[in-house]
Design a protein around this motif. Structure first.
Motif, PDB file in Angstrom:
ATOM      1  N   CYS A 109      22.225 -19.061   9.945  1.00 35.73           N
ATOM      2  CA  CYS A 109      21.372 -19.722   8.959  1.00 35.73           C
ATOM      3  C   CYS A 109      20.777 -18.714   7.980  1.00 35.73           C
ATOM      4  O   CYS A 109      20.782 -18.931   6.770  1.00 35.73           O
ATOM      5  CB  CYS A 109      20.298 -20.522   9.689  1.00 35.73           C
ATOM      6  SG  CYS A 109      19.026 -21.206   8.631  1.00 35.73           S
ATOM      7  N   PRO A 140      11.506 -21.475  15.945  1.00 30.67           N
ATOM      8  CA  PRO A 140      11.890 -22.334  17.069  1.00 30.67           C
ATOM      9  C   PRO A 140      12.084 -21.557  18.359  1.00 30.67           C
ATOM     10  O   PRO A 140      12.272 -20.338  18.342  1.00 30.67           O
ATOM     11  CB  PRO A 140      13.212 -22.946  16.604  1.00 30.67           C
ATOM     12  CG  PRO A 140      13.766 -21.967  15.645  1.00 30.67           C
ATOM     13  CD  PRO A 140      12.601 -21.301  14.980  1.00 30.67           C
ATOM     14  N   SER A 144      14.652 -21.230   5.434  1.00 33.70           N
ATOM     15  CA  SER A 144      15.227 -20.645   6.651  1.00 33.70           C
ATOM     16  C   SER A 144      14.244 -19.616   7.218  1.00 33.70           C
ATOM     17  O   SER A 144      13.732 -18.773   6.485  1.00 33.70           O
ATOM     18  CB  SER A 144      16.550 -19.956   6.289  1.00 33.70           C
ATOM     19  OG  SER A 144      16.963 -19.126   7.349  1.00 33.70           O
ATOM     20  N   CYS A 145      13.987 -19.691   8.531  1.00 22.24           N
ATOM     21  CA  CYS A 145      12.972 -18.790   9.094  1.00 22.24           C
ATOM     22  C   CYS A 145      13.528 -17.403   9.362  1.00 22.24           C
ATOM     23  O   CYS A 145      12.786 -16.463   9.623  1.00 22.24           O
ATOM     24  CB  CYS A 145      12.377 -19.387  10.369  1.00 22.24           C
ATOM     25  SG  CYS A 145      13.371 -19.122  11.852  1.00 22.24           S
ATOM     26  N   GLY A 146      14.864 -17.267   9.338  1.00 26.13           N
ATOM     27  CA  GLY A 146      15.470 -15.948   9.476  1.00 26.13           C
ATOM     28  C   GLY A 146      15.737 -15.511  10.904  1.00 26.13           C
ATOM     29  O   GLY A 146      16.229 -14.416  11.139  1.00 26.13           O
ATOM     30  N   LYS A 147      15.469 -16.384  11.869  1.00 28.91           N
ATOM     31  CA  LYS A 147      15.617 -15.973  13.268  1.00 28.91           C
ATOM     32  C   LYS A 147      17.095 -15.794  13.666  1.00 28.91           C
ATOM     33  O   LYS A 147      17.415 -14.887  14.433  1.00 28.91           O
ATOM     34  CB  LYS A 147      14.954 -17.006  14.170  1.00 28.91           C
ATOM     35  CG  LYS A 147      15.086 -16.723  15.653  1.00 28.91           C
ATOM     36  CD  LYS A 147      14.117 -17.556  16.461  1.00 28.91           C
ATOM     37  CE  LYS A 147      14.258 -17.290  17.935  1.00 28.91           C
ATOM     38  NZ  LYS A 147      13.066 -17.651  18.691  1.00 28.91           N
ATOM     39  N   CYS A 148      17.973 -16.680  13.174  1.00 26.60           N
ATOM     40  CA  CYS A 148      19.380 -16.551  13.601  1.00 26.60           C
ATOM     41  C   CYS A 148      20.294 -16.235  12.412  1.00 26.60           C
ATOM     42  O   CYS A 148      20.047 -16.664  11.291  1.00 26.60           O
ATOM     43  CB  CYS A 148      19.838 -17.804  14.339  1.00 26.60           C
ATOM     44  SG  CYS A 148      20.077 -19.240  13.298  1.00 26.60           S
ATOM     45  N   LEU A 207      17.721 -26.689  11.409  1.00 34.72           N
ATOM     46  CA  LEU A 207      17.671 -26.383   9.979  1.00 34.72           C
ATOM     47  C   LEU A 207      19.032 -25.906   9.468  1.00 34.72           C
ATOM     48  O   LEU A 207      19.426 -26.209   8.342  1.00 34.72           O
ATOM     49  CB  LEU A 207      16.592 -25.335   9.671  1.00 34.72           C
ATOM     50  CG  LEU A 207      16.245 -25.192   8.186  1.00 34.72           C
ATOM     51  CD1 LEU A 207      14.775 -24.874   7.974  1.00 34.72           C
ATOM     52  CD2 LEU A 207      17.085 -24.144   7.465  1.00 34.72           C
ATOM     53  N   GLY A 208      19.753 -25.201  10.320  1.00 39.80           N
ATOM     54  CA  GLY A 208      21.085 -24.740   9.919  1.00 39.80           C
ATOM     55  C   GLY A 208      22.016 -25.916   9.636  1.00 39.80           C
ATOM     56  O   GLY A 208      22.742 -25.930   8.634  1.00 39.80           O
ATOM     57  N   GLU A 245      10.161 -25.498   8.365  1.00 41.62           N
ATOM     58  CA  GLU A 245      10.616 -25.185   9.719  1.00 41.62           C
ATOM     59  C   GLU A 245       9.573 -25.592  10.769  1.00 41.62           C
ATOM     60  O   GLU A 245       9.923 -25.894  11.913  1.00 41.62           O
ATOM     61  CB  GLU A 245      10.965 -23.692   9.818  1.00 41.62           C
ATOM     62  CG  GLU A 245      11.402 -23.210  11.188  1.00 41.62           C
ATOM     63  CD  GLU A 245      12.579 -23.982  11.788  1.00 41.62           C
ATOM     64  OE1 GLU A 245      13.226 -24.770  11.085  1.00 41.62           O
ATOM     65  OE2 GLU A 245      12.821 -23.797  12.983  1.00 41.62           O
ATOM     66  N   CYS A 267      18.639 -23.653  15.405  1.00 41.38           N
ATOM     67  CA  CYS A 267      17.928 -24.934  15.374  1.00 41.38           C
ATOM     68  C   CYS A 267      18.540 -25.834  14.313  1.00 41.38           C
ATOM     69  O   CYS A 267      19.484 -25.456  13.611  1.00 41.38           O
ATOM     70  CB  CYS A 267      16.427 -24.730  15.129  1.00 41.38           C
ATOM     71  SG  CYS A 267      15.971 -24.546  13.404  1.00 41.38           S
ATOM     72  N   SER A 320      23.914 -22.859  14.535  1.00 46.02           N
ATOM     73  CA  SER A 320      22.623 -22.229  14.241  1.00 46.02           C
ATOM     74  C   SER A 320      21.677 -22.460  15.419  1.00 46.02           C
ATOM     75  O   SER A 320      21.900 -23.335  16.241  1.00 46.02           O
ATOM     76  CB  SER A 320      22.027 -22.821  12.971  1.00 46.02           C
ATOM     77  OG  SER A 320      22.960 -22.700  11.916  1.00 46.02           O
TER      78      SER A 320
HETATM   79  S1  SF4 Z   1      18.679 -22.249  12.052  1.00 48.43           S
HETATM   80 FE1  SF4 Z   1      18.045 -20.163  12.686  1.00 48.43          FE
HETATM   81  S2  SF4 Z   1      17.274 -19.085  10.857  1.00 48.43           S
HETATM   82 FE2  SF4 Z   1      17.507 -21.284  10.383  1.00 48.43          FE
HETATM   83  S3  SF4 Z   1      15.445 -22.039  10.659  1.00 48.43           S
HETATM   84 FE3  SF4 Z   1      16.536 -22.393  12.612  1.00 48.43          FE
HETATM   85  S4  SF4 Z   1      16.216 -20.542  13.830  1.00 48.43           S
HETATM   86 FE4  SF4 Z   1      15.529 -20.097  11.753  1.00 48.43          FE
END
Ligand code: SF4
Ligand SMILES: Cc1cc2nc3c(=O)[nH]c(=O)nc-3n(C[C@H](O)[C@H](O)[C@H](O)COP(=O)(O)O)c2cc1C
Length: 443
Positions: free
Chosen positions: A353, A189, A346-350, A395-396, A171, A393, A391
């Protein structure tokens, strides 16, 4: 078409990693030229070259450089280099850092001069110790020779360059997460344009910032030396992809490694450069890094390397990492491992994702363990739709695309696995693979 070695022309030569060796092949001539030019003229050369970012998205480089305020009112303007290189399959930036570190220093300094930046950071993936060491030694030599620091080459231009080692988080390659990490925050992010200012206005520490990939900066000295128009002749057969692109080739090939090609090269030729398929017939290819959609062997024969051209076979150039898979590959298991990577990163922020990548992994796991259920394919597809474009960012999206593409391109493999509780690829080679339970235990 054969390899086209521009960035890699001297990468085999250990002397090229020393300042004397680099200068012996014309190194730093582009910087000297740039320091005598109007700043806008440098940006115009980059524009004429048609250079697009090599980190994955293919965004025009000149637009970023041009977006930095022309008058410097902020205390700092920053040049960031993204050397996080976390996309599975990609290892080109590592080789560039290890073998051509002065090219990166020269490219970043040119970008710094063009944008009135005074500080640069190279954010390197933590595991790339050799790359960081090679760059450290090159930076030290450049400082000693007056090519970095105060009053570079007597021009009055000051530019400092620092290395920052990340901790190996995928990430942290996402540009706003990279900046958070560099500022000492968690690698997550930030809100983006249009909901927040562009990094060129408020990036690192809220000051104007250009962020580009290693390979992108390494192109700049060639563009300055030979001219943007010359650079744009490379790849002229494509719609809008100019120059060369380095591809990391891996998987079932005889000669894995990095290969630099001109845009417009058939993907099949890249496979031949890597010695052709190993251990059976070609079945599939993931042409641009693990997040891009998988394509069939038939599409490999049609695919041309170019940003728009690759879209014609429903895939992407991405970060430039082609994984070729032979007929003994179980696509379901392959995608399960890919899904595992994105769930873990996955960073877990949203929520889409954080939850979606885990749900996809759980479903993929029950399929590969022989407990797949009727309706699992629809369920997987539905989750990909909740992730893609929804998502916080990229990554989703990156997590959704490989699963959605595999369901579209190889549905029979999923159907068979769910119905029979085992892979349809039952060859001597696939039977020798480590059992799924053992792989799960190793996680
Ligand atoms: S999509 Fe959401 S949970 Fe996944 S890495 Fe990006 S901010 Fe984090
Ligand atoms: C999850 C994620 C990971 C990324 N990882 C990288 C990376 O390792 N290296 C990179 O250059 N770009 C990476 N990117 C793209 C960057 O956000 C950014 O677009 C890029 O560094 C811009 O440079 P460029 O214009 O030269 O391509 C990633 C993007 C996402 C969404």
């Amino acid at each position: 078409m054969a390899e086209y070695k521009l960035l890699f022309e001297h990468s085999h030569d250990p002397n090229f990693r020393t300042l004397a060796g680099y200068q012996g092949t014309g190194g730093f001539e582009a910087l000297k030229k740039a320091l005598g030019m109007e700043r806008q003229a440098i940006i115009d050369e980059i524009k004429a070259s048609g250079l697009r970012g090599r980190g994955g998205a293919g965004f025009p480089t000149w637009i970023k450089w041009n977006g930095i305020p022309k008058e410097k009112t902020a205390p700092h303007h920053y040049i960031l280099c993204n050397a996080d290189e976390g996309e599975p399959g990609t290892f080109k930036d590592k080789q560039l850092l290890e073998t051509t570190p002065f090219l990166l220093i020269e490219g970043m300094t040119i970008a710094g001069f063009a944008t009135k930046a005074d500080v640069g950071y190279v954010y390197i993936r933590g595991e790339f110790i050799d790359a960081a060491k090679a760059l450290r030694s090159a930076i030290d030599e450049a400082y000693a020779a007056g090519l970095l620091g105060k009053n570079i080459l007597g021009s009055g231009f000051d530019f400092d360059l620092h290395i920052h080692l990340g901790a190996g988080s995928y990430e942290c390659g996402e540009e706003s997460a990279l900046m958070s990490s560099l500022m000492g925050e968690r690698g997550m992010p930030r809100l983006k344009f249009p909901h927040a200012p562009l990094p060129t206005i408020a990036g690192l520490f809220d000051f104007p910032t250009v962020i580009n990939n290693v390979e992108t900066y390494c192109c700049a000295p060639f563009i300055l030396n030979k001219g943007g128009n010359w650079y744009a002749t490379l790849g002229a057969s494509t719609k809008n992809s100019r120059g060369t692109k380095i591809f990391s080739v891996s998987g079932h090939v005889n000669k894995p490694g990095n290969f630099e090609v001109e845009f417009g090269t058939p993907l099949r030729d890249l496979l031949e450069m890597a010695g052709g398929v190993k251990g059976g017939k070609l079945k599939a290819c993931v042409p641009g890094g693990s997040s891009v959609p998988i394509i069939t062997a038939a599409d490999v024969d049609k695919a041309i390397i170019g940003y728009e051209e690759m879209a014609e076979v429903k895939s992407m150039v991405g970060s430039g990492a082609s994984m070729f898979l032979n007929e003994h590959t179980c696509i379901v298991s392959f995608i399960w491992r890919t899904a595992m990577f994105y769930a873990m990163e996955s960073c877990g922020k949203c929520t889409p994702c954080r939850e979606g990548t885990k749900w996809m992994l759980q479903i993929m796991e029950r399929i590969v363990q022989g407990n797949g259920q009727k309706g699992d394919m629809d369920l997987l597809l539905d989750i990909t739709k909740q992730l893609d474009g929804r998502s916080f960012c990229g990554l989703g999206d990156a997590a959704a695309w490989p699963v959605a593409a595999a369901l579209r391109v190889f549905p029979e493999e999923f159907e068979y696995y769910i119905e029979h509780g085992k892979s349809m690829v039952q060859t001597a080679e696939s039977k020798n693979l480590m059992p799924v339970e053992h792989q799960l235990a190793l996680r």
